[in-house]
Design an enzyme around this catalytic site. Structure first.
Site, mmCIF file in Angstrom:
data_model
loop_
_atom_site.group_PDB
_atom_site.id
_atom_site.type_symbol
_atom_site.label_atom_id
_atom_site.label_comp_id
_atom_site.label_asym_id
_atom_site.label_seq_id
_atom_site.Cartn_x
_atom_site.Cartn_y
_atom_site.Cartn_z
ATOM 1 N N ILE A 1 0.904 -1.080 0.033
ATOM 2 C CA ILE A 1 -0.054 -0.026 0.165
ATOM 3 C C ILE A 1 0.932 1.158 0.080
ATOM 4 O O ILE A 1 2.125 1.112 0.408
ATOM 5 C CB ILE A 1 -0.801 -0.126 1.138
ATOM 6 C CG1 ILE A 1 -0.323 -0.089 2.551
ATOM 7 C CG2 ILE A 1 -2.104 -1.162 1.218
ATOM 8 C CD1 ILE A 1 -1.364 0.029 3.649
ATOM 9 N N ASP A 2 0.276 2.113 -0.341
ATOM 10 C CA ASP A 2 1.008 3.488 -0.585
ATOM 11 C C ASP A 2 1.797 3.987 0.728
ATOM 12 O O ASP A 2 1.209 3.746 1.689
ATOM 13 C CB ASP A 2 0.241 4.675 -1.087
ATOM 14 C CG ASP A 2 -0.348 4.404 -2.483
ATOM 15 O OD1 ASP A 2 0.277 3.620 -3.016
ATOM 16 O OD2 ASP A 2 -1.317 5.300 -2.815
ATOM 17 N N LYS A 3 2.756 4.638 0.771
ATOM 18 C CA LYS A 3 3.623 4.965 1.639
ATOM 19 C C LYS A 3 2.580 5.705 3.009
ATOM 20 O O LYS A 3 2.708 5.731 3.848
ATOM 21 C CB LYS A 3 4.888 5.799 1.376
ATOM 22 C CG LYS A 3 5.758 6.299 2.480
ATOM 23 C CD LYS A 3 6.778 7.304 2.036
ATOM 24 C CE LYS A 3 7.812 7.939 3.309
ATOM 25 N NZ LYS A 3 8.825 8.464 2.473
ATOM 26 N N THR B 1 -0.355 5.939 3.066
ATOM 27 C CA THR B 1 -1.604 5.300 3.231
ATOM 28 C C THR B 1 -1.656 4.355 4.465
ATOM 29 O O THR B 1 -0.439 3.817 4.404
ATOM 30 C CB THR B 1 -2.264 4.552 2.059
ATOM 31 O OG1 THR B 1 -2.516 5.232 0.807
ATOM 32 C CG2 THR B 1 -3.614 3.619 2.324
ATOM 33 N N ARG C 1 -7.121 6.222 -5.536
ATOM 34 C CA ARG C 1 -6.798 7.582 -5.687
ATOM 35 C C ARG C 1 -6.943 7.800 -7.066
ATOM 36 O O ARG C 1 -7.606 9.109 -7.381
ATOM 37 C CB ARG C 1 -5.268 7.606 -5.114
ATOM 38 C CG ARG C 1 -5.137 7.668 -3.741
ATOM 39 C CD ARG C 1 -3.528 7.560 -3.463
ATOM 40 N NE ARG C 1 -2.873 8.820 -3.772
ATOM 41 C CZ ARG C 1 -1.518 9.026 -3.731
ATOM 42 N NH1 ARG C 1 -0.744 7.930 -3.600
ATOM 43 N NH2 ARG C 1 -0.922 10.048 -3.926
#
Length: 337
Positions: free
Chosen positions: A156-158, A160, A262
C-alpha cells in the site's frame, strides 16, 4: 524455486526519473518461445529471474500493452522494459515498533502507519516496513520477494495507513500470491473525499497505466494499461445535501493497481482529501479548516479491512484497523459542518 503468480498490488512504487528503459526487438524466430527466456537471451545484463520479476511488476510492454505472464509465448515486436533505479540490495534490520494484528510461523499481519514505505526505494532507503520486519522476524521472512522485498506479497502507498499481510515462508508467499492473482481477497478502504461521487454507489472500471505526461503519476487509459475495478459506496456526505463538501466512502478493491483508488476517485471528481498528487482543486474553506485541525498531511485513505483464507491452515481470517488519529479527527471535524 517455483515462481508464484504475479500478485495484484497497490503501491506507490512509481518509477523515478532515472529509471532505465531497454527496447528489445523480437523476431519471428523468437515466436513461440517463453517470453521471459526470449527477453533474457536478448538482455544478457538481466537474469531470467529479474525479467520475470519485471514482468510481474508490470514493467514490460509490447505495443503499449502491459504484459503480465512471464511464461506466455513471445510474439514478434518491440518490447519495452522499464528497469527501476537501483535500491539498496541489503536492507538492514531496524528496531521500529510494529502494530502486529496476527502472527504465526507462516505469516504476519500488521497495521502500517502512514508515512512508512513498505520496502526500500530511492528516497526511502531506511525506516521501511521491511527494515522493521527484518528486526522483528529475523531470517524467517519469505525469500521469493527478493533481497530488498522479503515477504512482501502486496503493498500500500507510503502515505496510506492500514492492514498489510507479509509472508514468512515461501509456501505462504505462493499461496497469498495465488489469492491476490485470483482476486480472492477482501480489501476494504475508507476514503474521505472532496465532494462526493455521483452516483452514491457505483463501480469504477478503468484500466490504469503510468501517465504519459508525468512518469510519477498514474492515469486511466483507453488502451493498454492494466485492468482496474473499484467498487465504492458513499457512507456519509458532509455539508449541504444538494452539493456535499466532502464524503466518507467505503471502497472495495476487485483489483489492486498502483494508486488505484486515488486515480479512480479523482476520475469521478472526488479525489481523496489531502492527496498531493491527484487532488487537483481546492476544497471548500470549511474543509480546509477541518484538514488543518486534524493535522492531516497525507491523502485521507486507510486500508481498514483485509480478509483471506490462510494459505497454509485454510482458516478464514479477517483483520480490521480503526481509523488512525488524523483521520478520526478529520471525520469529527467534517461531522460538525
Amino acid at each position: 524455486m517455483i515462481e508464484p503468480p504475479a500478485p495484484e498490488i497497490e503501491d506507490d512504487d512509481v518509477e523515478p526519473a532515472d529509471a532505465a528503459v531497454r527496447v528489445v526487438e523480437l523476431t519471428a524466430a523468437d515466436a513461440g518461445e517463453r517470453l521471459d527466456k526470449a527477453l533474457a537471451a536478448s538482455l544478457p545484463e538481466l537474469s531470467r529471474a529479474r525479467i520475470q520479476a519485471l514482468i510481474a511488476e508490470g514493467r514490460v510492454s509490447r505495443d503499449g500493452q502491459t504484459l503480465g505472464n512471464a511464461s506466455g509465448k513471445a510474439a514478434p515486436g518491440a518490447y519495452r522494459i522499464l528497469i527501476p533505479a537501483a535500491v539498496p540490495a541489503d536492507p538492514q534490520p531496524e528496531a521500529i515498533p510494529l502494530a502486529v494484528l496476527f502472527e504465526d510461523k507462516h505469516l504476519i499481519v500488521v497495521d502500517k502507519p502512514a508515512g512508512m514505505a513498505v520496502h526500500p526505494a530511492p528516497g526511502s532507503e531506511s525506516g521501511t516496513l521491511v527494515n522493521a520486519l527484518l528486526h522483528h522476524c529475523g531470517d524467517s521472512l519469505s525469500g521469493i520477494g527478493g533481497v530488498a522485498r522479503p515477504g512482501i506479497v502486496h503493498r500500500i502507498d507510503k502515505e496510506t495507513s492500514g492492514v498489510l499481510a507479509v509472508a514468512k515462508t515461501d509456501t505462504a508467499h505462493q499461496g497469498l500470491a495465488r489469492l491476490f492473482a485470483a482476486h480472492d481477497i477482501e480489501r476494504l478502504y475508507i476514503a474521505f473525499t472532496r465532494g462526493a461521487p455521483h452516483p452514491a454507489r457505483g463501480r469504477i472500471d478503468g484500466a490504469i497505466a503510468r501517465s504519459t505526461h508525468d512518469r510519477k503519476k498514474m492515469a486511466i487509459v483507453r488502451s493498454g494499461g492494466r485492468a482496474a475495478v473499484t467498487h465504492y459506496v458513499v457512507e456519509r456526505a458532509f455539508g449541504p445535501a444538494e452539493k456535499p463538501l466532502a464524503a466518507r466512502l467505503a471502497c472495495r478493491l476487485e483489483t489492486g493497481r498502483t494508486h488505484q483508488i486515488r486515480v479512480h476517485l479523482a476520475s469521478k471528481g472526488a479525489p481523496c482529501l489531502g492527496d498531493p498528487v491527484y487532488g487537483s482543486g481546492q476544497p471548500a474553506a470549511a474543509i480546509r479548516e477541518a484538514i488543518a485541525a486534524a493535522g492531516l498531511s497525507r491523502q485521507a485513505l486507510h486500508a481498514a479491512v483485509l480478509g483471506f483464507v490462510h494459505p497454509v491452515t485454510g482458516e478464514r481470517l479477517t483483520f480490521e484497523s480503526p481509523l488512525p488519529a488524523d483521520l478520526a479527527t478529520l471525520e469529527r471535524g467534517l461531522e460538525a459542518l
